[in-house]
Design a protein around this motif. Structure first.
Motif, short mmCIF file in Angstrom:
data_model
loop_
_atom_site.label_atom_id
_atom_site.label_comp_id
_atom_site.label_asym_id
_atom_site.label_seq_id
_atom_site.Cartn_x
_atom_site.Cartn_y
_atom_site.Cartn_z
N GLU A 1 -1.49 3.02 -6.19
CA GLU A 1 -2.05 3.87 -7.01
C GLU A 1 -3.08 3.00 -7.81
O GLU A 1 -4.31 3.58 -8.01
CB GLU A 1 -0.95 4.29 -8.07
CG GLU A 1 -0.34 5.52 -7.44
CD GLU A 1 0.50 6.46 -8.53
OE1 GLU A 1 0.10 6.45 -9.62
OE2 GLU A 1 1.07 7.32 -8.11
N ASP B 1 -12.63 5.15 -9.04
CA ASP B 1 -13.45 4.85 -10.02
C ASP B 1 -14.64 4.12 -9.67
O ASP B 1 -15.69 4.11 -10.55
CB ASP B 1 -12.51 4.03 -11.18
CG ASP B 1 -11.47 4.69 -11.86
OD1 ASP B 1 -11.74 6.10 -11.60
OD2 ASP B 1 -10.60 4.18 -12.50
N TRP C 1 -6.85 3.92 -7.60
CA TRP C 1 -7.61 4.36 -8.70
C TRP C 1 -9.02 3.28 -8.84
O TRP C 1 -10.18 4.09 -9.32
CB TRP C 1 -6.79 4.20 -10.11
CG TRP C 1 -6.11 5.52 -10.36
CD1 TRP C 1 -4.70 5.50 -10.55
CD2 TRP C 1 -6.35 6.84 -10.43
NE1 TRP C 1 -4.36 6.74 -10.72
CE2 TRP C 1 -5.38 7.77 -10.83
CE3 TRP C 1 -7.57 7.53 -10.33
CZ2 TRP C 1 -5.36 9.00 -10.86
CZ3 TRP C 1 -7.69 8.75 -10.58
CH2 TRP C 1 -6.55 9.57 -10.79
N SER C 2 -8.86 2.18 -8.84
CA SER C 2 -9.88 1.35 -8.77
C SER C 2 -10.98 1.93 -7.91
O SER C 2 -12.32 1.95 -7.98
CB SER C 2 -9.64 -0.12 -8.55
OG SER C 2 -9.02 -0.38 -9.63
N LYS D 1 -1.60 9.59 -0.42
CA LYS D 1 -1.73 9.18 -1.94
C LYS D 1 -3.06 9.29 -2.40
O LYS D 1 -3.48 9.65 -3.41
CB LYS D 1 -1.03 7.78 -1.87
CG LYS D 1 -1.32 7.19 -3.62
CD LYS D 1 -0.42 7.95 -4.23
CE LYS D 1 1.01 7.71 -4.13
NZ LYS D 1 1.90 8.45 -5.23
N GLU E 1 -3.97 12.84 -3.10
CA GLU E 1 -3.28 13.24 -4.27
C GLU E 1 -3.83 12.77 -5.49
O GLU E 1 -4.40 13.64 -6.64
CB GLU E 1 -2.05 12.58 -4.12
CG GLU E 1 -1.04 13.01 -5.29
CD GLU E 1 0.31 12.14 -5.43
OE1 GLU E 1 0.88 12.04 -4.21
OE2 GLU E 1 0.46 11.46 -6.53
N GLU F 1 -7.23 14.65 -6.02
CA GLU F 1 -7.12 15.96 -6.65
C GLU F 1 -6.90 15.77 -8.29
O GLU F 1 -7.44 16.56 -9.00
CB GLU F 1 -5.68 16.50 -6.22
CG GLU F 1 -5.54 18.07 -6.56
CD GLU F 1 -6.62 19.09 -5.86
OE1 GLU F 1 -6.48 20.11 -6.39
OE2 GLU F 1 -7.08 18.64 -4.98
N VAL F 2 -6.05 14.99 -8.53
CA VAL F 2 -6.04 14.45 -10.03
C VAL F 2 -7.23 14.20 -10.73
O VAL F 2 -7.62 14.58 -11.68
CB VAL F 2 -4.74 13.26 -10.33
CG1 VAL F 2 -4.67 12.95 -11.68
CG2 VAL F 2 -3.42 13.88 -9.81
N ASN F 3 -8.26 13.39 -10.00
CA ASN F 3 -9.40 13.02 -10.50
C ASN F 3 -10.10 14.14 -11.05
O ASN F 3 -10.96 14.24 -11.91
CB ASN F 3 -9.84 11.96 -9.67
CG ASN F 3 -11.01 11.07 -10.22
OD1 ASN F 3 -11.04 10.49 -11.22
ND2 ASN F 3 -12.04 11.32 -9.62
N LEU G 1 -9.40 17.04 -11.21
CA LEU G 1 -8.66 18.29 -12.24
C LEU G 1 -9.01 17.55 -13.65
O LEU G 1 -9.47 18.09 -14.74
CB LEU G 1 -7.12 18.14 -12.27
CG LEU G 1 -6.48 19.18 -11.19
CD1 LEU G 1 -5.18 18.89 -11.16
CD2 LEU G 1 -6.96 20.44 -11.55
N LEU G 2 -9.03 15.96 -13.85
CA LEU G 2 -9.43 15.45 -14.84
C LEU G 2 -10.82 15.69 -15.43
O LEU G 2 -11.37 15.98 -16.62
CB LEU G 2 -9.12 13.92 -15.08
CG LEU G 2 -7.46 13.60 -15.27
CD1 LEU G 2 -7.18 12.30 -14.81
CD2 LEU G 2 -7.05 13.76 -16.68
N GLN G 3 -11.65 15.63 -14.25
CA GLN G 3 -12.99 15.83 -14.39
C GLN G 3 -13.30 17.29 -15.08
O GLN G 3 -14.29 17.60 -15.50
CB GLN G 3 -13.85 15.44 -13.39
CG GLN G 3 -14.06 13.82 -13.29
CD GLN G 3 -14.64 13.56 -11.68
OE1 GLN G 3 -14.55 14.17 -10.85
NE2 GLN G 3 -15.04 12.33 -11.79
N SER G 4 -12.51 18.22 -14.47
CA SER G 4 -12.88 19.76 -14.98
C SER G 4 -12.31 20.14 -16.18
O SER G 4 -12.14 21.19 -16.47
CB SER G 4 -12.37 20.60 -13.71
OG SER G 4 -10.62 20.37 -13.48
N SER G 5 -11.45 19.17 -16.86
CA SER G 5 -10.75 19.49 -18.17
C SER G 5 -11.87 19.62 -19.24
O SER G 5 -13.22 19.19 -18.96
CB SER G 5 -10.10 18.22 -18.69
OG SER G 5 -10.69 17.14 -18.84
#
Lengths: 177, 194
Positions: free
Chosen positions: A16, A24, A20-21, A48, A51, A54-56, A58-62
Protein backbone atom coordinates in the motif's frame (compact mmCIF):
# COMPACT_ATOMS: atom_id res chain seq x y z
CA UNK A 1 18.30 -1.04 -6.69
CA UNK A 2 15.43 -2.34 -8.77
CA UNK A 3 16.11 -5.89 -7.69
CA UNK A 4 16.13 -4.78 -4.06
CA UNK A 5 12.62 -3.46 -4.47
CA UNK A 6 11.58 -6.80 -5.81
CA UNK A 7 13.03 -8.56 -2.78
CA UNK A 8 11.30 -6.40 -0.17
CA UNK A 9 8.50 -8.04 1.83
CA UNK A 10 5.20 -7.85 0.05
CA UNK A 11 3.03 -7.42 3.14
CA UNK A 12 -0.18 -5.41 2.71
CA UNK A 13 1.37 -2.35 4.44
CA UNK A 14 4.45 -2.41 2.20
CA UNK A 15 2.39 -2.79 -0.97
CA UNK A 16 0.00 0.00 0.00
CA UNK A 17 2.71 2.46 0.97
CA UNK A 18 4.58 1.89 -2.28
CA UNK A 19 1.43 2.00 -4.36
CA UNK A 20 0.27 5.25 -2.71
CA UNK A 21 3.65 6.82 -3.55
CA UNK A 22 3.23 5.50 -7.10
CA UNK A 23 -0.28 6.95 -7.37
CA UNK A 24 0.78 10.27 -5.79
CA UNK A 25 3.70 10.48 -8.21
CA UNK A 26 6.27 10.73 -5.42
CA UNK A 27 8.17 7.50 -6.12
CA UNK A 28 11.41 7.72 -8.08
CA UNK A 29 11.93 6.47 -11.64
CA UNK A 30 13.49 3.16 -10.55
CA UNK A 31 10.63 2.40 -8.19
CA UNK A 32 8.07 3.30 -10.87
CA UNK A 33 9.67 0.86 -13.33
CA UNK A 34 9.57 -1.93 -10.74
CA UNK A 35 5.94 -1.21 -9.85
CA UNK A 36 4.96 -1.02 -13.53
CA UNK A 37 6.37 -4.51 -13.96
CA UNK A 38 4.74 -5.80 -10.77
CA UNK A 39 1.38 -4.45 -11.89
CA UNK A 40 1.67 -6.41 -15.12
CA UNK A 41 2.91 -9.64 -13.59
CA UNK A 42 1.43 -9.84 -10.10
CA UNK A 43 -2.35 -10.21 -9.61
CA UNK A 44 -2.18 -9.20 -5.93
CA UNK A 45 -0.46 -5.93 -6.79
CA UNK A 46 -2.85 -5.28 -9.64
CA UNK A 47 -5.92 -5.81 -7.43
CA UNK A 48 -4.52 -3.61 -4.65
CA UNK A 49 -3.60 -0.92 -7.19
CA UNK A 50 -7.17 -0.76 -8.55
CA UNK A 51 -8.53 -0.69 -5.00
CA UNK A 52 -6.33 2.26 -4.02
CA UNK A 53 -7.01 4.00 -7.31
CA UNK A 54 -10.73 3.84 -6.52
CA UNK A 55 -10.15 5.27 -3.02
CA UNK A 56 -7.98 8.00 -4.55
CA UNK A 57 -10.72 8.85 -7.02
CA UNK A 58 -13.28 8.98 -4.20
CA UNK A 59 -11.05 11.27 -2.17
CA UNK A 60 -10.59 13.59 -5.10
CA UNK A 61 -14.34 13.74 -5.56
CA UNK A 62 -14.98 14.62 -1.89
CA UNK A 63 -16.70 17.96 -1.50
CA UNK A 64 -15.82 21.18 0.24
CA UNK A 65 -18.14 22.53 2.90
CA UNK A 66 -19.63 25.98 2.45
CA UNK A 67 -20.03 28.61 5.17
CA UNK A 68 -23.15 30.75 5.47
CA UNK A 69 -24.16 33.17 2.70
CA UNK A 70 -23.23 36.13 4.89
CA UNK A 71 -19.70 34.92 5.55
CA UNK A 72 -17.80 37.33 3.29
CA UNK A 73 -19.96 40.25 4.42
CA UNK A 74 -19.28 39.41 8.08
CA UNK A 75 -15.54 39.23 7.46
CA UNK A 76 -15.50 42.54 5.56
CA UNK A 77 -17.50 44.24 8.33
CA UNK A 78 -14.94 43.08 10.90
CA UNK A 79 -12.03 44.05 8.69
CA UNK A 80 -13.38 47.60 8.34
CA UNK A 81 -12.65 48.03 12.06
CA UNK A 82 -8.99 46.92 11.88
CA UNK A 83 -5.81 47.95 10.09
CA UNK A 84 -3.07 45.97 8.44
CA UNK A 85 -0.17 45.70 10.87
CA UNK A 86 3.20 46.94 9.59
CA UNK A 87 5.47 44.18 8.33
CA UNK A 88 7.51 42.61 11.10
CA UNK A 89 10.80 43.60 9.46
CA UNK A 90 9.84 47.29 9.65
CA UNK A 91 9.60 47.34 13.42
CA UNK A 92 12.31 44.84 14.26
CA UNK A 93 15.47 46.85 13.66
CA UNK A 94 18.44 44.59 13.01
CA UNK A 95 20.79 47.27 14.34
CA UNK A 96 19.11 47.02 17.75
CA UNK A 97 19.56 43.23 17.72
CA UNK A 98 23.22 43.68 16.71
CA UNK A 99 23.63 46.31 19.46
CA UNK A 100 22.25 43.93 22.10
CA UNK A 101 24.54 41.14 20.87
CA UNK A 102 27.54 43.53 20.94
CA UNK A 103 26.65 44.59 24.50
CA UNK A 104 26.54 41.01 25.79
CA UNK A 105 29.68 39.93 23.95
CA UNK A 106 31.51 42.94 25.39
CA UNK A 107 30.28 42.06 28.87
CA UNK A 108 31.43 38.45 28.54
CA UNK A 109 34.85 39.49 27.21
CA UNK A 110 35.21 42.10 29.98
CA UNK A 111 34.26 39.49 32.57
CA UNK A 112 36.85 37.05 31.22
CA UNK A 113 39.58 39.70 31.05
CA UNK A 114 38.81 40.78 34.60
CA UNK A 115 38.77 37.18 35.81
CA UNK A 116 42.06 36.26 34.14
CA UNK A 117 43.53 39.53 35.41
CA UNK A 118 43.02 38.28 38.97
CA UNK A 119 45.20 35.25 38.38
CA UNK A 120 48.84 35.39 39.37
CA UNK A 121 50.38 33.36 36.58
CA UNK A 122 53.87 33.44 38.14
CA UNK A 123 52.79 31.90 41.45
CA UNK A 124 53.92 28.35 42.09
CA UNK A 125 52.15 25.93 44.41
CA UNK A 126 52.69 22.38 45.60
CA UNK A 127 50.37 21.06 42.91
CA UNK A 128 52.07 23.07 40.15
CA UNK A 129 48.78 24.82 39.48
CA UNK A 130 49.20 28.30 37.98
CA UNK A 131 46.73 29.65 40.51
CA UNK A 132 46.09 28.99 44.16
CA UNK A 133 42.30 28.79 44.22
CA UNK A 134 42.18 29.17 47.98
CA UNK A 135 43.78 32.60 47.66
CA UNK A 136 41.48 33.97 44.97
CA UNK A 137 39.43 36.78 46.44
CA UNK A 138 35.95 35.95 45.11
CA UNK A 139 34.36 38.75 47.10
CA UNK A 140 36.08 41.26 44.81
CA UNK A 141 34.36 39.71 41.81
CA UNK A 142 30.93 38.78 43.11
CA UNK A 143 30.30 41.80 45.32
CA UNK A 144 30.23 43.98 42.25
CA UNK A 145 26.64 45.03 41.38
CA UNK A 146 27.28 44.91 37.63
CA UNK A 147 28.71 41.40 37.79
CA UNK A 148 25.75 40.23 39.85
CA UNK A 149 23.36 41.81 37.34
CA UNK A 150 25.25 40.15 34.50
CA UNK A 151 25.04 36.75 36.20
CA UNK A 152 21.33 37.28 36.82
CA UNK A 153 20.72 38.08 33.16
CA UNK A 154 22.61 34.97 32.14
CA UNK A 155 20.56 32.81 34.49
CA UNK A 156 17.33 34.26 33.05
CA UNK A 157 18.57 33.71 29.50
CA UNK A 158 19.57 30.16 30.41
CA UNK A 159 16.11 29.43 31.82
CA UNK A 160 14.51 30.97 28.72
CA UNK A 161 16.60 28.76 26.41
CA UNK A 162 15.80 25.70 28.53
CA UNK A 163 12.09 26.52 28.25
CA UNK A 164 12.35 26.84 24.46
CA UNK A 165 14.25 23.57 24.26
CA UNK A 166 11.65 21.72 26.36
CA UNK A 167 8.79 23.27 24.35
CA UNK A 168 10.38 22.06 21.10
CA UNK A 169 10.88 18.60 22.56
CA UNK A 170 7.23 18.49 23.62
CA UNK A 171 6.15 19.58 20.14
CA UNK A 172 8.30 16.88 18.52
CA UNK A 173 6.86 14.30 20.89
CA UNK A 174 3.29 15.36 20.08
CA UNK A 175 4.05 15.23 16.34
CA UNK A 176 5.48 11.74 16.65
CA UNK A 177 2.53 10.58 18.74
CA UNK B 1 -8.88 28.38 -8.04
CA UNK B 2 -6.90 31.25 -9.47
CA UNK B 3 -3.18 31.27 -9.82
CA UNK B 4 -0.78 32.56 -7.19
CA UNK B 5 0.03 35.53 -9.40
CA UNK B 6 -3.56 36.74 -9.28
CA UNK B 7 -3.56 36.37 -5.53
CA UNK B 8 -0.41 38.46 -5.34
CA UNK B 9 -1.97 41.18 -7.49
CA UNK B 10 -4.97 41.32 -5.15
CA UNK B 11 -2.69 41.44 -2.12
CA UNK B 12 -0.81 44.38 -3.66
CA UNK B 13 -4.12 46.20 -4.11
CA UNK B 14 -5.12 45.54 -0.51
CA UNK B 15 -1.73 46.68 0.77
CA UNK B 16 -2.12 49.89 -1.26
CA UNK B 17 -5.34 50.59 0.63
CA UNK B 18 -8.05 48.91 -1.47
CA UNK B 19 -9.70 47.09 1.44
CA UNK B 20 -12.61 45.82 -0.70
CA UNK B 21 -10.20 43.83 -2.87
CA UNK B 22 -9.75 41.51 0.12
CA UNK B 23 -13.33 40.30 -0.41
CA UNK B 24 -12.11 38.55 -3.58
CA UNK B 25 -9.61 36.55 -1.54
CA UNK B 26 -12.26 35.75 1.08
CA UNK B 27 -14.66 34.54 -1.61
CA UNK B 28 -11.94 32.50 -3.27
CA UNK B 29 -10.73 30.69 -0.16
CA UNK B 30 -13.71 30.65 2.19
CA UNK B 31 -14.78 27.09 1.33
CA UNK B 32 -11.25 25.76 1.77
CA UNK B 33 -10.72 27.57 5.08
CA UNK B 34 -14.19 26.65 6.34
CA UNK B 35 -13.75 22.96 5.43
CA UNK B 36 -10.37 22.79 7.17
CA UNK B 37 -11.78 24.56 10.24
CA UNK B 38 -14.72 22.16 10.29
CA UNK B 39 -12.31 19.21 10.31
CA UNK B 40 -11.05 20.53 13.67
CA UNK B 41 -14.16 21.96 15.28
CA UNK B 42 -16.66 19.31 14.08
CA UNK B 43 -19.26 22.02 14.48
CA UNK B 44 -20.47 24.48 11.81
CA UNK B 45 -21.01 27.45 14.17
CA UNK B 46 -17.53 27.14 15.66
CA UNK B 47 -16.01 26.55 12.22
CA UNK B 48 -17.62 29.73 10.90
CA UNK B 49 -16.34 31.76 13.87
CA UNK B 50 -12.84 30.30 13.55
CA UNK B 51 -12.81 30.86 9.77
CA UNK B 52 -13.81 34.48 10.26
CA UNK B 53 -11.03 34.88 12.81
CA UNK B 54 -8.55 33.33 10.35
CA UNK B 55 -9.41 35.82 7.59
CA UNK B 56 -9.13 38.75 10.00
CA UNK B 57 -5.74 37.50 11.26
CA UNK B 58 -4.57 37.03 7.67
CA UNK B 59 -5.70 40.56 6.80
CA UNK B 60 -3.86 42.10 9.76
CA UNK B 61 -0.69 40.15 8.92
CA UNK B 62 -0.92 40.65 5.14
CA UNK B 63 2.15 42.90 5.10
CA UNK B 64 4.17 39.93 6.35
CA UNK B 65 3.23 37.79 3.34
CA UNK B 66 6.47 37.81 1.33
CA UNK B 67 5.18 35.98 -1.75
CA UNK B 68 7.85 33.29 -1.37
CA UNK B 69 5.13 30.65 -1.16
CA UNK B 70 1.57 30.49 -2.51
CA UNK B 71 -0.89 32.71 -0.65
CA UNK B 72 -2.98 29.60 0.03
CA UNK B 73 -0.03 27.85 1.73
CA UNK B 74 0.51 30.92 3.92
CA UNK B 75 -3.21 31.13 4.69
CA UNK B 76 -3.46 27.42 5.59
CA UNK B 77 -0.57 27.89 8.03
CA UNK B 78 -2.76 30.45 9.81
CA UNK B 79 -5.68 27.99 9.62
CA UNK B 80 -3.59 25.25 11.23
CA UNK B 81 -2.30 27.48 14.04
CA UNK B 82 -5.69 29.07 14.75
CA UNK B 83 -7.48 25.73 14.83
CA UNK B 84 -4.90 24.21 17.18
CA UNK B 85 -5.30 27.24 19.47
CA UNK B 86 -9.08 26.82 19.28
CA UNK B 87 -8.83 23.18 20.34
CA UNK B 88 -6.49 24.09 23.20
CA UNK B 89 -8.92 26.73 24.38
CA UNK B 90 -11.69 24.17 24.37
CA UNK B 91 -9.47 21.87 26.44
CA UNK B 92 -9.60 19.23 23.77
CA UNK B 93 -6.47 18.00 22.16
CA UNK B 94 -6.45 16.33 18.77
CA UNK B 95 -5.37 13.01 20.19
CA UNK B 96 -8.17 12.76 22.71
CA UNK B 97 -10.57 13.65 19.91
CA UNK B 98 -9.03 10.93 17.80
CA UNK B 99 -9.63 8.24 20.37
CA UNK B 100 -12.92 9.16 21.95
CA UNK B 101 -15.18 12.08 21.22
CA UNK B 102 -15.26 12.15 17.47
CA UNK B 103 -15.69 8.47 16.97
CA UNK B 104 -18.50 8.29 19.49
CA UNK B 105 -20.29 11.21 17.88
CA UNK B 106 -19.68 9.80 14.44
CA UNK B 107 -20.88 6.36 15.43
CA UNK B 108 -24.04 7.75 16.99
CA UNK B 109 -24.77 9.71 13.81
CA UNK B 110 -24.11 6.71 11.64
CA UNK B 111 -27.63 5.32 11.47
CA UNK B 112 -29.15 8.68 10.58
CA UNK B 113 -26.55 9.26 7.96
CA UNK B 114 -27.06 5.79 6.51
CA UNK B 115 -30.71 6.54 5.77
CA UNK B 116 -29.64 9.74 4.08
CA UNK B 117 -26.99 7.86 2.15
CA UNK B 118 -29.50 5.39 0.80
CA UNK B 119 -31.43 8.34 -0.58
CA UNK B 120 -28.41 10.03 -2.05
CA UNK B 121 -26.75 6.87 -3.32
CA UNK B 122 -23.66 8.94 -3.18
CA UNK B 123 -20.19 7.62 -2.53
CA UNK B 124 -19.00 11.21 -2.34
CA UNK B 125 -21.23 11.81 0.69
CA UNK B 126 -19.94 8.59 2.21
CA UNK B 127 -16.32 9.72 1.80
CA UNK B 128 -17.11 13.12 3.31
CA UNK B 129 -18.74 11.46 6.28
CA UNK B 130 -15.83 9.04 6.71
CA UNK B 131 -13.38 11.98 6.65
CA UNK B 132 -15.42 13.67 9.38
CA UNK B 133 -15.00 10.52 11.49
CA UNK B 134 -11.23 10.89 11.42
CA UNK B 135 -9.16 12.79 13.96
CA UNK B 136 -8.61 16.49 13.10
CA UNK B 137 -4.97 15.77 12.21
CA UNK B 138 -5.87 13.01 9.74
CA UNK B 139 -8.84 14.89 8.28
CA UNK B 140 -6.74 18.02 7.85
CA UNK B 141 -3.91 16.36 5.94
CA UNK B 142 -6.33 14.53 3.63
CA UNK B 143 -8.22 17.77 2.95
CA UNK B 144 -5.00 19.70 2.32
CA UNK B 145 -3.74 17.06 -0.10
CA UNK B 146 -6.92 16.30 -2.02
CA UNK B 147 -8.98 19.49 -1.85
CA UNK B 148 -6.62 22.36 -1.19
CA UNK B 149 -4.18 21.78 -4.03
CA UNK B 150 -1.15 21.57 -1.76
CA UNK B 151 1.91 19.46 -2.54
CA UNK B 152 3.53 17.32 0.14
CA UNK B 153 6.29 19.96 0.48
CA UNK B 154 3.68 22.68 1.03
CA UNK B 155 1.73 20.52 3.48
CA UNK B 156 4.96 19.92 5.39
CA UNK B 157 5.51 23.70 5.50
CA UNK B 158 1.95 24.32 6.73
CA UNK B 159 2.18 21.69 9.46
CA UNK B 160 5.77 22.47 10.41
CA UNK B 161 6.99 18.98 9.51
CA UNK B 162 9.64 17.37 7.32
CA UNK B 163 8.32 16.34 3.89
CA UNK B 164 8.88 12.66 4.62
CA UNK B 165 6.99 12.94 7.92
CA UNK B 166 4.08 14.58 6.08
CA UNK B 167 4.16 11.74 3.54
CA UNK B 168 4.04 9.09 6.28
CA UNK B 169 1.26 10.98 8.07
CA UNK B 170 -0.78 11.19 4.85
CA UNK B 171 -0.30 7.48 4.28
CA UNK B 172 -1.46 6.68 7.82
CA UNK B 173 -4.45 9.00 7.48
CA UNK B 174 -5.54 7.23 4.28
CA UNK B 175 -5.12 3.85 5.96
CA UNK B 176 -7.32 4.97 8.87
CA UNK B 177 -9.88 6.41 6.42
CA UNK B 178 -9.97 3.08 4.63
CA UNK B 179 -10.54 1.32 7.96
CA UNK B 180 -13.37 3.73 8.78
CA UNK B 181 -15.04 3.11 5.42
CA UNK B 182 -14.70 -0.65 5.80
CA UNK B 183 -16.11 -0.54 9.34
CA UNK B 184 -18.97 1.91 8.89
CA UNK B 185 -19.84 1.60 5.21
CA UNK B 186 -19.04 -2.02 4.45
CA UNK B 187 -21.97 -2.39 2.04
CA UNK B 188 -21.19 0.79 0.14
CA UNK B 189 -17.50 -0.04 -0.29
CA UNK B 190 -17.95 -3.73 -1.11
CA UNK B 191 -17.17 -3.08 -4.75
CA UNK B 192 -14.01 -1.20 -3.75
CA UNK B 193 -12.77 -3.64 -1.10
CA UNK B 194 -14.07 -7.02 -2.26
Amino acid sequence: MNENYKNTPLGAGGIEERLWSYIDGTSDAGERTVIDRLLQENAEWKAKYHELLEVNSLLQSSELEEPSMRFTKNVMEEIAKVHIAPATKTYINKNIIRGIAFFFITLIVAFLVYGFGQIDWTAKGDTNMPVDLSKVDYSKIFNNTYVNAFMMINVVLGLFLLDRYLANKRKEFQNEA
Amino acid sequence: MSTGQNDNEIISLVLRGDQQAYATLVNRYQNYVFTLSLRFTKNREDAEEVSQDIFIKAYKALADFKGNSKFSTWLYTIVNNTCITFLRKKKLDTHSLDKEGVFEVADSQDSGFRANLVEQKSKVAMVNHAINMLSPDDAEIITLFYKSEQSLEEIAQILGLETNTAKVRLHRARTRLKEKMEKHFSEEVRDIYP
